[in-house]
Design an enzyme around this catalytic site. Structure first.
Site, PDB file in Angstrom:
ATOM      1  N   ASN A   1       0.811  -1.218   0.000  1.00  0.00           N
ATOM      2  CA  ASN A   1       0.000   0.000   0.000  1.00  0.00           C
ATOM      3  C   ASN A   1       0.847   1.273   0.000  1.00  0.00           C
ATOM      4  O   ASN A   1       0.474   2.275  -0.594  1.00  0.00           O
ATOM      5  CB  ASN A   1      -0.987  -0.002   1.173  1.00  0.00           C
ATOM      6  CG  ASN A   1      -0.291  -0.081   2.516  1.00  0.00           C
ATOM      7  OD1 ASN A   1       0.679  -0.820   2.689  1.00  0.00           O
ATOM      8  ND2 ASN A   1      -0.777   0.672   3.485  1.00  0.00           N
TER       9      ASN A   1
ATOM     10  N   GLU B   1       4.847  -4.426  12.218  1.00  0.00           N
ATOM     11  CA  GLU B   1       3.997  -3.256  12.004  1.00  0.00           C
ATOM     12  C   GLU B   1       2.746  -3.727  11.271  1.00  0.00           C
ATOM     13  O   GLU B   1       2.787  -4.004  10.070  1.00  0.00           O
ATOM     14  CB  GLU B   1       4.750  -2.192  11.206  1.00  0.00           C
ATOM     15  CG  GLU B   1       5.910  -1.571  11.962  1.00  0.00           C
ATOM     16  CD  GLU B   1       5.478  -0.844  13.221  1.00  0.00           C
ATOM     17  OE1 GLU B   1       4.315  -0.359  13.270  1.00  0.00           O
ATOM     18  OE2 GLU B   1       6.276  -0.745  14.170  1.00  0.00           O
TER      19      GLU B   1
ATOM     20  N   CYS C   1      -2.657   1.642   6.782  1.00  0.00           N
ATOM     21  CA  CYS C   1      -2.884   0.895   8.020  1.00  0.00           C
ATOM     22  C   CYS C   1      -3.418   1.755   9.153  1.00  0.00           C
ATOM     23  O   CYS C   1      -3.953   1.226  10.131  1.00  0.00           O
ATOM     24  CB  CYS C   1      -1.589   0.200   8.451  1.00  0.00           C
ATOM     25  SG  CYS C   1      -0.202   1.341   8.722  1.00  0.00           S
TER      26      CYS C   1
ATOM     27  N   GLU D   1     -10.495  -5.131   9.134  1.00  0.00           N
ATOM     28  CA  GLU D   1      -9.959  -3.874   8.626  1.00  0.00           C
ATOM     29  C   GLU D   1     -10.423  -3.672   7.188  1.00  0.00           C
ATOM     30  O   GLU D   1     -10.269  -4.557   6.348  1.00  0.00           O
ATOM     31  CB  GLU D   1      -8.438  -3.900   8.705  1.00  0.00           C
ATOM     32  CG  GLU D   1      -7.774  -2.585   8.368  1.00  0.00           C
ATOM     33  CD  GLU D   1      -6.266  -2.624   8.562  1.00  0.00           C
ATOM     34  OE1 GLU D   1      -5.625  -1.564   8.404  1.00  0.00           O
ATOM     35  OE2 GLU D   1      -5.723  -3.706   8.863  1.00  0.00           O
TER      36      GLU D   1
END
Length: 456
Positions: A114, A209, A243, A333
């Site tokens: 992303n 992460e 994110c 998500e």
């Protein structure tokens, strides 16, 4: 050269001690910076090819972020690397003590699609500053950026020091079985568990992460117009594929209608009446994720937006309501430009609603009530907080970025990147005299003295 041979050569180069030299590290940081500055146009074109992300957004959210990080490291590396004095206690007097930061060795850095430049290269600044060698694995989903970075890294660094390896899941699986000294992974919680499992077999330390459903809480006293604009900017950035995108809005019931109206206006202000024609609005990475986001819209009430185009992988900025906490759009998500709106009433309700849900990477609170803000921050486990804004906390290298629980392990950015790729190492210096007999056998005659000194 196969991957085993490559890792072996990197271990040999690390053991030579070359990467421990501060002047070497600074030189490599400057080379990395020059690579980004000199090839800015190539990188922007590659990211546009993968995500139709506009060049201005690539520069502002990826390239500038890395260059600023590198400059921060160059400015502070001497002080970070200097051994820190530590006090002696009664048991260790007389002695001189210090704590050093030493590199792990050879690191594996796995990026994601992303933000295909920054999420791969930003950790590299910390790995270089920390004195490590490293292997980089870009995401195969962002194929154009992966190819461009592979060429640029290969032209800039010796493979014994920094190498980049392209490929799919099978390459990642092979890399995770190799004897690295540190693994830094950016991606989903699902894959993060696989990475951690692989690392555990070799007791390799990890930084993960990840992500999660980062909520934006809009309290009854918030500036609704400003809140709506900032939330919609954050939701539409990279077409929601970030994110720390605001994953849903939890708005006080008294302000819901007002928020929705301002949110609609904000989208038009940012992207015009038809976001599809806006040069500033991106696209979904591939058909799999395009269909995944569309499926999340099923069973929702679309307030505004909802236009899609499979050929372009386009999803209009979309606001929905009429969803309960059990609906799929509130369970996973979203990673797309869809914003569910749910409501609450009491001041303590946001904390009670969110406290026991999986910990998000970010928490956004829009309010002027300090007690409400403080109660919400302390009651909801999460990675980092941004008050009256979204996303901007990641732009400050003086504060850490990272998650907790389901949203990740460890932090980076600024000094925290340096610390992510080094470990604290204790050094104690003592002289041969004095040498008190109290620590040596026989002990019987010394117990009373030890009790007086320490067992109080």
């Amino acid at each position: 050269m196969n991957m085993n041979q490559l890792i072996e050569k990197q271990h040999i180069f690390f053991e030579s001690g070359a990467t421990r030299d501060l002047s070497f590290r600074k030189q490599q940081l400057k080379k990395l910076k020059s690579m980004l500055v000199n090839h800015q146009d190539e990188l922007c074109k590659a990211v546009y090819s993968d995500l139709r992300k506009p060049a201005r957004e690539v520069v502002s959210t990826e390239l500038i972020t890395i260059v600023d990080e590198i400059n921060f490291h160059l400015k502070n590396l001497d002080s970070w690397s200097k051994p820190q004095n530590a006090a002696a206690n009664l048991l260790t007097l007389p002695s001189k003590n210090e704590v050093r930061r030493v590199p792990f060795g050879v690191a594996l850095i796995i990026g994601t699609w992303n933000y295909p430049v920054s999420q791969l290269i930003l950790p590299v600044a910390g790995a270089i500053s920390g004195g490590n060698c490293m292997v980089l694995k870009p995401s195969e989903l962002a194929a154009a950026t992966s190819s461009t970075l592979t060429r640029l890294i290969g032209d800039t660094f010796e493979p014994d020091y920094i190498s980049i390896i392209e490929g799919g899941v099978e390459i990642s699986q092979t890399l995770l079985d190799l004897p690295f000294n540190k693994i830094f992974f950016t991606g989903s919680s699902r894959v993060g568990k696989i990475v951690m499992g692989k690392a555990a077999r070799q007791l390799i330390p990890v930084t993960l992460e990840l992500g999660g459903k980062s909520p934006a809480i809009v309290h009854k006293d918030a500036d609704i117009q400003s809140s709506a604009k900032r939330i919609m900017w954050g939701k539409c950035l990279n077409a929601g594929q970030i994110c720390i995108s605001p994953d849903f809005v939890l708005v006080h019931e008294e302000r819901k209608d007002e928020f929705i109206e301002h949110a609609k206006s904000a989208v038009e202000e940012l992207y015009g009446k038809n976001p599809k024609t806006s040069p500033d609005y991106g696209r979904i990475i591939n058909q799999h994720h395009y269909q995944r986001v569309l499926k999340l819209l099923e069973g929702t009430h679309i307030i505004t937006g909802g236009e899609t185009d499979a050929g372009e992988k386009y999803i209009e900025p979309t606001i929905v309501d009429g969803v309960g906490w059990e609906h799929p759009v509130m369970q996973e998500e979203i990673f797309g430009p869809v914003l569910p709106v749910v409501t609450y009433s009491g001041d303590k309700e946001p904390a009670s609603l969110l406290r026991y849900k999986p910990s998000p990477l970010a928490l956004y609170i829009f309010s002027r009530d300090d007690s409400f803000i403080e109660n919400t921050i302390t009651q909801i486990p999460h990675g980092g907080t941004c008050i009256n804004d979204v996303i901007m906390h990641i732009a400050n290298p003086n504060i850490p970025f990272g998650g907790t629980g389901n949203s990740g392990i460890g932090q980076y950015h600024g000094k925290y990147s340096f610390e992510a790729f080094t470990r604290p190492h204790a050094v104690m210096r003592r002289k041969t005299w004095p040498d008190p007999s109290v620590r040596y056998p026989p002990y019987d005659s010394k117990i009373s003295l030890l009790n007086k000194l320490f067992m109080k």
